[in-house]
Design a protein around this motif. Structure first.
Motif, short mmCIF file in Angstrom:
data_model
loop_
_atom_site.label_atom_id
_atom_site.label_comp_id
_atom_site.label_asym_id
_atom_site.label_seq_id
_atom_site.Cartn_x
_atom_site.Cartn_y
_atom_site.Cartn_z
N ASN A 5 0.79 -1.23 0.00
CA ASN A 5 0.00 0.00 0.00
C ASN A 5 0.83 1.28 0.00
OD1 ASN A 5 -2.47 -1.46 0.17
ND2 ASN A 5 -2.08 -1.78 2.35
N GLN A 6 2.13 1.15 0.08
CA GLN A 6 2.95 2.35 0.18
C GLN A 6 4.14 2.26 -0.76
OE1 GLN A 6 4.74 3.12 4.02
NE2 GLN A 6 4.30 5.29 3.82
N LEU A 7 4.41 3.34 -1.48
CA LEU A 7 5.49 3.37 -2.44
C LEU A 7 6.69 4.09 -1.87
CD1 LEU A 7 3.38 4.36 -5.56
CD2 LEU A 7 4.31 2.11 -5.08
N ASN A 8 7.86 3.72 -2.35
CA ASN A 8 9.08 4.41 -1.97
C ASN A 8 9.42 5.38 -3.09
OD1 ASN A 8 11.64 5.26 -1.39
ND2 ASN A 8 12.45 3.21 -0.97
N THR A 9 9.42 6.69 -2.81
CA THR A 9 9.63 7.68 -3.87
C THR A 9 10.97 7.49 -4.57
OG1 THR A 9 10.49 9.24 -2.24
CG2 THR A 9 8.16 9.40 -2.78
N ARG A 10 11.96 6.98 -3.89
CA ARG A 10 13.28 6.83 -4.51
C ARG A 10 13.27 5.72 -5.58
NH1 ARG A 10 16.94 10.04 -2.24
NH2 ARG A 10 16.39 10.96 -0.23
N SER A 11 12.23 4.91 -5.59
CA SER A 11 12.13 3.89 -6.65
C SER A 11 11.76 4.52 -7.99
CB SER A 11 11.08 2.84 -6.27
OG SER A 11 9.78 3.40 -6.27
N PHE A 12 11.44 5.82 -8.00
CA PHE A 12 11.11 6.52 -9.23
C PHE A 12 12.36 7.04 -9.94
CE2 PHE A 12 7.01 7.67 -6.89
CZ PHE A 12 6.36 6.55 -7.37
N PHE A 13 13.55 6.78 -9.37
CA PHE A 13 14.80 7.28 -9.95
C PHE A 13 15.75 6.11 -10.20
CE2 PHE A 13 12.88 10.73 -7.71
CZ PHE A 13 13.20 11.88 -8.43
N ASN A 14 16.76 6.36 -11.06
CA ASN A 14 17.78 5.35 -11.24
C ASN A 14 18.68 5.33 -10.00
OD1 ASN A 14 19.29 7.64 -11.50
ND2 ASN A 14 20.20 7.11 -13.48
N LEU A 20 14.95 10.68 -13.69
CA LEU A 20 13.60 10.44 -13.20
C LEU A 20 12.90 9.48 -14.13
CD1 LEU A 20 11.26 11.24 -11.25
CD2 LEU A 20 10.72 13.08 -12.86
N LEU A 21 12.42 8.36 -13.59
CA LEU A 21 11.71 7.37 -14.39
C LEU A 21 10.25 7.80 -14.56
CD1 LEU A 21 13.14 4.19 -12.65
CD2 LEU A 21 14.05 5.41 -14.63
N GLU A 22 9.56 7.19 -15.50
CA GLU A 22 8.17 7.54 -15.74
C GLU A 22 7.31 7.17 -14.54
OE1 GLU A 22 4.60 6.70 -19.00
OE2 GLU A 22 6.67 6.06 -19.41
N ILE A 23 6.42 8.08 -14.13
CA ILE A 23 5.56 7.86 -12.98
C ILE A 23 4.11 7.89 -13.44
CG2 ILE A 23 4.95 8.64 -10.66
CD1 ILE A 23 7.55 10.21 -10.60
N SER A 24 3.36 6.89 -13.09
CA SER A 24 1.95 6.85 -13.49
C SER A 24 1.10 7.65 -12.50
CB SER A 24 1.45 5.41 -13.54
OG SER A 24 1.35 4.88 -12.22
N LYS A 25 -0.07 8.06 -12.95
CA LYS A 25 -1.00 8.79 -12.09
C LYS A 25 -1.40 7.93 -10.89
CE LYS A 25 -5.34 11.38 -12.21
NZ LYS A 25 -6.47 11.84 -13.06
N ALA A 26 -1.57 6.63 -11.11
CA ALA A 26 -1.96 5.73 -10.03
C ALA A 26 -0.88 5.68 -8.94
CB ALA A 26 -2.23 4.33 -10.58
N GLU A 27 0.39 5.70 -9.38
CA GLU A 27 1.49 5.68 -8.41
C GLU A 27 1.51 6.96 -7.57
OE1 GLU A 27 5.04 2.99 -10.29
OE2 GLU A 27 4.56 4.86 -11.32
N ILE A 28 1.30 8.10 -8.23
CA ILE A 28 1.26 9.37 -7.50
C ILE A 28 0.13 9.36 -6.49
CG2 ILE A 28 0.79 11.85 -7.71
CD1 ILE A 28 3.54 11.16 -8.61
N ILE A 40 8.57 15.97 -4.26
CA ILE A 40 8.70 17.36 -4.67
C ILE A 40 10.14 17.83 -4.49
CG2 ILE A 40 8.08 19.73 -4.07
CD1 ILE A 40 5.26 18.67 -3.44
N ASN A 41 10.72 17.51 -3.33
CA ASN A 41 12.11 17.92 -3.07
C ASN A 41 13.08 17.27 -4.06
OD1 ASN A 41 11.37 19.50 -0.87
ND2 ASN A 41 11.62 17.83 0.60
#
Length: 258
Positions: A5-14, A20-28, A40-41
């Motif tokens: 149920n919880q995402l790690n924001t750092r998984s959105f990067f290499n 920055l990797l592609e982020i889906s609306k569902a992930e946001i 944001i930071n």
């Protein structure tokens, strides 16, 4: 993933956080508040300056919208801690300081000239100013519109714009004589000021037919009763906007001071 149920924001990067990797609306939509702030930071580096600033994308809550558009010279926001008072106060100052209106407030009229003289007052330095006010100013007002940061003995005294306008910072702990001086167009108060300071600041607004805006949590008690503010602000209101049971109530008070 931290869990289902919880995402790690750092998984959105290499691996080195440079891409920055592609982020889906569902992930946001699956991120919590703290993770959104972290994202944001992490993405500030790619933002498009002023256009992507929190000032430009500011979206007022339903109570703040009529505040921003009201032409009254004395305006007050009363609310609990962490209700967004200080944030909206800096947005309002930022509008007059920069001469720019966020898209969400399109149609709002500027009340002051480009060389606007603003006085912002809060309880103390460094506690409230460095922990709340200054970080909010740096977050909201784009650097492109700040010509200079003026310091005195290490303290931040004011910021200026390219037109010679400024926001000066003053504190309730200062001697009353510090509040004397030249005229101002606007005085903003973060939390309830002593009445003596408010009276001095009113004198600074006479020449410019200026405005005063209050943002505070009403305080009562033996040590610091809110007597003057209740009598001279709340009871004098000609318009009261509040959120009641989830709905916005906007009432005109015929006997109030317009």
């Amino acid at each position: 993933m931290n869990n289902e149920n919880q995402l790690n924001t750092r998984s959105f990067f290499n691996n080195d956080n440079s891409t920055l990797l592609e982020i889906s609306k569902a992930e946001i939509q699956g991120l919590g508040e703290q993770e959104l702030r972290e994202l944001i930071n992490l993405t500030d580096f790619w933002s498009d300056g002023v256009a992507d600033s929190r000032f430009a994308i500011y979206e007022p809550n339903p109570v703040m919208r009529p505040f921003h558009f009201s032409k009254a010279k004395t305006k007050c926001i009363f609310g609990g801690n962490r209700s967004g008072k200080s944030f909206s106060a800096v947005v309002e100052m930022g509008i007059h300081f920069t001469g720019i209106v966020p898209k969400s407030l399109e149609g709002k009229q500027l009340c002051f000239p480009p060389n606007v003289r603003i006085r912002h007052c809060c309880a103390d330095y460094p506690n409230i100013f460095e922990k709340v006010i200054w970080p909010t100013i740096k977050t909201i007002i784009p650097n492109d519109y700040i010509a200079d940061v003026i310091k005195e003995q290490g303290r931040i005294k004011a910021i200026t714009n390219k037109h010679g306008g400024f926001i000066e910072f003053m504190f309730y702990e200062q001697p009353l004589t510090k509040f004397f001086g030249a005229s101002r167009h606007l005085v903003c108060y973060d939390e309830e000021p002593p009445e003596s300071i408010r009276d001095e600041n009113l004198m600074r607004l006479v020449d410019t037919n200026g405005h005063e805006y209050f943002f505070f949590t009403p305080v009562s008690g033996i040590d610091r009763p809110m007597i003057w503010a209740y009598d001279k602000l709340l009871k004098q209101a000609s318009r009261v906007v509040e959120k009641v049971n989830g709905a916005i109530s906007d009432i005109s008070v015929p006997d109030g001071d317009p």
